[in-house]
Structures are given as C-alpha cells and as structure tokens.
Design an enzyme around this catalytic site. Structure first.
Site, PDB file in Angstrom:
ATOM      1  N   ARG A  75       0.849  -1.184   0.000  1.00 26.21           N
ATOM      2  CA  ARG A  75       0.000   0.000   0.000  1.00 26.21           C
ATOM      3  C   ARG A  75       0.889   1.241   0.000  1.00 26.21           C
ATOM      4  NH1 ARG A  75      -3.345  -2.933  -1.625  1.00 26.21           N
ATOM      5  NH2 ARG A  75      -5.378  -3.421  -0.733  1.00 26.21           N
ATOM      6  N   HIS A 109      -1.199  -0.356  -9.983  1.00 23.68           N
ATOM      7  CA  HIS A 109      -1.764  -1.326  -9.016  1.00 23.68           C
ATOM      8  C   HIS A 109      -2.098  -2.650  -9.715  1.00 23.68           C
ATOM      9  CE1 HIS A 109      -3.923  -1.565  -4.918  1.00 23.68           C
ATOM     10  NE2 HIS A 109      -3.671  -2.785  -5.340  1.00 23.68           N
TER      11      HIS A 109
HETATM   12  P1  NAP Z   1      -0.759 -11.051   5.619  1.00 25.30           P
HETATM   13  O1  NAP Z   1      -0.894 -12.500   5.279  1.00 25.30           O
HETATM   14  O2  NAP Z   1      -1.634 -10.480   6.668  1.00 25.30           O
HETATM   15  O3  NAP Z   1       0.774 -10.825   6.028  1.00 25.30           O
HETATM   16  C1  NAP Z   1       1.218  -9.628   6.567  1.00 25.30           C
HETATM   17  C2  NAP Z   1       2.668  -9.787   7.021  1.00 25.30           C
HETATM   18  O4  NAP Z   1       3.118  -8.524   7.503  1.00 25.30           O
HETATM   19  C3  NAP Z   1       2.824 -10.785   8.165  1.00 25.30           C
HETATM   20  O5  NAP Z   1       4.021 -11.524   8.002  1.00 25.30           O
HETATM   21  C4  NAP Z   1       2.913  -9.872   9.388  1.00 25.30           C
HETATM   22  O6  NAP Z   1       3.671 -10.412  10.458  1.00 25.30           O
HETATM   23  C5  NAP Z   1       3.636  -8.679   8.831  1.00 25.30           C
HETATM   24  N1  NAP Z   1       3.364  -7.480   9.613  1.00 25.30           N
HETATM   25  C6  NAP Z   1       2.183  -6.825   9.752  1.00 25.30           C
HETATM   26  N2  NAP Z   1       2.322  -5.768  10.566  1.00 25.30           N
HETATM   27  C7  NAP Z   1       3.607  -5.765  10.964  1.00 25.30           C
HETATM   28  C8  NAP Z   1       4.354  -4.930  11.829  1.00 25.30           C
HETATM   29  N3  NAP Z   1       3.811  -3.880  12.430  1.00 25.30           N
HETATM   30  N4  NAP Z   1       5.659  -5.238  12.020  1.00 25.30           N
HETATM   31  C9  NAP Z   1       6.223  -6.301  11.411  1.00 25.30           C
HETATM   32  N5  NAP Z   1       5.556  -7.133  10.576  1.00 25.30           N
HETATM   33  C10 NAP Z   1       4.271  -6.859  10.362  1.00 25.30           C
HETATM   34  O7  NAP Z   1      -0.937 -10.154   4.324  1.00 25.30           O
HETATM   35  P2  NAP Z   1      -0.747 -10.589   2.791  1.00 25.30           P
HETATM   36  O8  NAP Z   1      -1.916 -11.387   2.336  1.00 25.30           O
HETATM   37  O9  NAP Z   1       0.601 -11.130   2.603  1.00 25.30           O
HETATM   38  O10 NAP Z   1      -0.908  -9.163   2.067  1.00 25.30           O
HETATM   39  C11 NAP Z   1      -0.058  -8.081   2.364  1.00 25.30           C
HETATM   40  C12 NAP Z   1      -0.601  -6.809   1.747  1.00 25.30           C
HETATM   41  O11 NAP Z   1      -0.423  -6.824   0.331  1.00 25.30           O
HETATM   42  C13 NAP Z   1      -2.116  -6.616   1.889  1.00 25.30           C
HETATM   43  O12 NAP Z   1      -2.428  -6.093   3.161  1.00 25.30           O
HETATM   44  C14 NAP Z   1      -2.422  -5.635   0.777  1.00 25.30           C
HETATM   45  O13 NAP Z   1      -2.307  -4.321   1.272  1.00 25.30           O
HETATM   46  C15 NAP Z   1      -1.306  -5.863  -0.228  1.00 25.30           C
HETATM   47  N6  NAP Z   1      -1.789  -6.359  -1.524  1.00 25.30           N
HETATM   48  C16 NAP Z   1      -1.426  -5.676  -2.652  1.00 25.30           C
HETATM   49  C17 NAP Z   1      -1.840  -6.126  -3.886  1.00 25.30           C
HETATM   50  C18 NAP Z   1      -1.447  -5.411  -5.159  1.00 25.30           C
HETATM   51  O14 NAP Z   1      -1.915  -5.763  -6.235  1.00 25.30           O
HETATM   52  N7  NAP Z   1      -0.587  -4.415  -5.097  1.00 25.30           N
HETATM   53  C19 NAP Z   1      -2.621  -7.289  -3.991  1.00 25.30           C
HETATM   54  C20 NAP Z   1      -2.980  -7.951  -2.820  1.00 25.30           C
HETATM   55  C21 NAP Z   1      -2.555  -7.481  -1.591  1.00 25.30           C
HETATM   56  P3  NAP Z   1       3.198 -11.757  11.227  1.00 25.30           P
HETATM   57  O15 NAP Z   1       3.390 -12.882  10.224  1.00 25.30           O
HETATM   58  O16 NAP Z   1       4.136 -11.863  12.339  1.00 25.30           O
HETATM   59  O17 NAP Z   1       1.768 -11.535  11.578  1.00 25.30           O
END
Ligand code: NAP
Length: 321
Positions: free
Chosen positions: A236, A284
């Site tokens: 994001r 995006h």
């Molecule tokens: P997820 O499964 O919730 O994983 C988030 C990761 O970030 C986890 O490893 C988490 O740690 C870590 N994290 C969160 N807050 C943190 C903090 N304060 N300090 C350290 N580590 C932290 O999310 P995901 O499915 O991988 O997706 C990630 C993001 O990608 C989404 O939220 C979305 O914004 C973005 N996205 C973008 C697109 C695009 O097309 N550009 C598409 C889809 C998603 P833990 O493992 O320890 O909980």
C-alpha cells in the site's frame, strides 16, 4: 432462511459478473444487492460479500455475522467494522474475513520475481541508455550476491520468498512474529529493522497498511539502506513516505523504486512520481483479484460456514490485518 448481501462500489458490469459467478457456485444461497431487501428481509442477512463498500450500507444489516472481502487488503474496512463493534457485546461482534487466495499469492510471487529481476539486471538503466544511443555494459552481481529483503512474511510474502529462493537470491524477511523459513534470515521487531535494511540491496514491501505500518518507511529508516539500494512497493502506498523517497532518490541513496501502489489512486497527473527518471510507476497491477479463483474461495468459505458454523480465518481488528 439466512441470506447474503453483496455490497460494492464496483462498476455495474463487474458487480453483475461477481453476482452471476457466486450465484452459480452457491445455488442454494440467496445473494442479493442491498437495495433489493425490505427492512424485514435485511434482518435475515448474516453474511456480506463486499468490495469497497459504503460503510453506512453495511450498518443497515443488523444481524450480520461476518463480512467477506473480495480484496486481500482490508485497511479501509477495519476502522468502520471496529467502530460498529464498539456498540456490541463480544459474542455479537461482526467478524471480517479478507480474501486468502493461493492464486493471488502465486501472482504476487511472479510480480515480485519479475520486478526484482528488472532491478537486479539493470533494466531501467539500459532503457535510458538505449534512448541515449549509449553502448555501455554495467556491472551486475550474481543473484546469490544480491540481498533481497521482504517486509512482511504473510500469505503474499511467503510465496514471494519461495520464488526468490528458487532464483538463488540471498533472502531475508521482516515480520512481527518469528518465522523459521529454511534458507532465510528472519528479522523481527522494530529494533531489528535498521539492521535488516543495512543488509539489503533490493527491499520489497509486502506489509499491510495499519496504524503501525503507516509511514514506516520514512527517511531515517530508509537511510539505513546501502547507497544505491532499490525499493519495490507492492502493498500500500502510505507505508512509504514518498517525499522522503524522492529525497533519497535524488541523493542517490536509493537508485530506483518500483511503485505499484499510491496514497491516491489513480496517481494524480501532477504527481512528481510520474516524471522521476528513477521511478517506475505501475497502476496497481502486481496481484489483482482473480474473479474465478476468488469466487471459488468465497463459495468454499460460505459452504463451510453453512455446514458447521465455522468461520474462515478472520482479521485481527486490533492489529489491523
Ligand atoms: P498477511 O498475510 O496479513 O501478512 C502480513 C505480514 O506482515 C505478516 O508476516 C505480518 O507479520 C507482517 N506485519 C504486519 N504488521 C507488521 C508490523 N507492524 N511489524 C512487522 N511485521 C508486520 O498479508 P498478505 O496477504 O501477505 O498481504 C499483504 C498486503 O499486500 C495486503 O495487506 C495488501 O495491502 C497488499 N496487496 C497488494 C496487492 C497489489 O496488487 N498491489 C494485492 C494484494 C494485496 P506476522 O506474520 O508476524 O503476523
């Protein structure tokens, strides 16, 4: 009988495509748009399927149990659902489920690999050189000697890490909780983040946008990167402080940034980011929701819930992801 409401701000055709697909996959369910419900019928709705919904419409369904998002990022929904829950006792709190689709993780891993190779193999510089008719070979480290750090080791981060490992990159990651991933150095906690960046040639952001990550990649933190490091932001826009990034690009501390996400989307025409020679702007596209696979995931979640009242994995509203 329980009913499902589909709430979105999608264009009419796209909304209709989702409704048709979901109705086909869930023939025993009644899936209806919000305007089709009478007040009495609205009380029978226990599940909402949403894509960028207007929060005030969500509030009209008082007996909702859970909300299924069609996107993986839910930062826009977390505040309104948390606020809604403040008035409810614990057992009646509305749950939020985000899209967890293995196809999306595979698509993100593919994008991470593609744009890591783009940076590692100096493609932006060669494109510039061609425009200048300049024949000049640039040094290029091996993949093994290229240190890639992935911020976030969740659904998308883990798949991306595996794709990078297969390509022989030296991979580290940073997450909130400790991970044990073969061949990957895992940094945890804010204290370890400067050290992680100091050991990074290509930094990839896959952190969700939360109160803890907003503006996290600011000037003091990014200044830990070695001179000439590169950045990819695929999660994001507001996780990165863009004015700070521009300063660091201008000073050469960061040599190139690939940005797929922005605070305002579409990116404003007047934004400096469009014109900057060391920035690649993407609209995006790193991991869009695939309607066919996502609809199947959603249908499976609902079928499972109807069968035994088991909710899919829910978002931790306190943590924001
Ligand atoms: P997820 O499964 O919730 O994983 C988030 C990761 O970030 C986890 O490893 C988490 O740690 C870590 N994290 C969160 N807050 C943190 C903090 N304060 N300090 C350290 N580590 C932290 O999310 P995901 O499915 O991988 O997706 C990630 C993001 O990608 C989404 O939220 C979305 O914004 C973005 N996205 C973008 C697109 C695009 O097309 N550009 C598409 C889809 C998603 P833990 O493992 O320890 O909980």
């Amino acid at each position: 009988m329980s009913k499902i409401v589909f709430i979105s701000t999608l264009e009419r055709t796209e909304q209709q495509q989702w409704m048709t697909l979901l109705t086909k996959l869930l023939p025993d369910e009644t899936i209806v748009l919000p305007e089709m419900f009478s007040v009495a019928e609205a009380d029978q709705v226990d599940i909402a399927i949403v894509a960028n919904p207007d929060p005030s419409i969500l509030q009209q369904f008082e007996n909702l149990v859970w909300v299924q998002s069609l996107w993986a990022g839910v930062e826009a929904l977390v505040p309104s659902i948390s606020q809604h829950n403040q008035q409810l006792e614990k057992s009646k709190q509305l749950q939020l489920v985000r899209l967890l689709d293995p196809q999306m993780a595979a698509t993100m891993a593919e994008a991470v690999l593609a744009w890591t190779l783009y940076l590692h193999r100096n493609m932006p510089q060669y494109a510039t050189q061609q425009r200048q008719k300049l024949w000049q070979q640039l040094p290029c480290a091996t993949a093994q000697d290229t240190r890639v750090t992935v911020l976030g080791a969740g659904e998308l981060g883990l798949a991306s890490i595996q794709a990078l490992l297969q390509q022989n990159y030296t991979v580290s990651c940073w997450s909130r909780s400790q991970k044990n991933i073969a061949g990957v150095h895992n940094y945890c906690s804010l204290q370890q983040l400067p050290e992680a960046l100091a050991n990074t040639d290509i930094l990839i952001n896959l952190l969700p946008l939360t109160t803890a990550t907003k503006g996290l990649l600011n000037k003091p933190l990014l200044a830990n990167l070695p001179s000439g490091a590169k950045l990819i932001n695929f999660s994001r826009g507001p996780v990165v402080d863009h004015p700070a990034l521009l300063e660091l690009l201008d000073s050469g501390q960061i040599s190139h940034a690939v940005l797929d996400v922005f605070e305002q989307e579409p990116l404003a025409e007047a934004s400096r980011l469009w014109q900057h020679p060391q920035i690649t702007v993407l609209p995006h596209i790193s991991a869009p929701t695939n309607m066919n696979t996502a609809a199947r995931v959603v249908a499976d979640n609902i079928t499972q819930y109807r069968r035994n009242q088991t909710l899919p994995t829910t978002v931790n509203l306190g943590q924001g992801y």
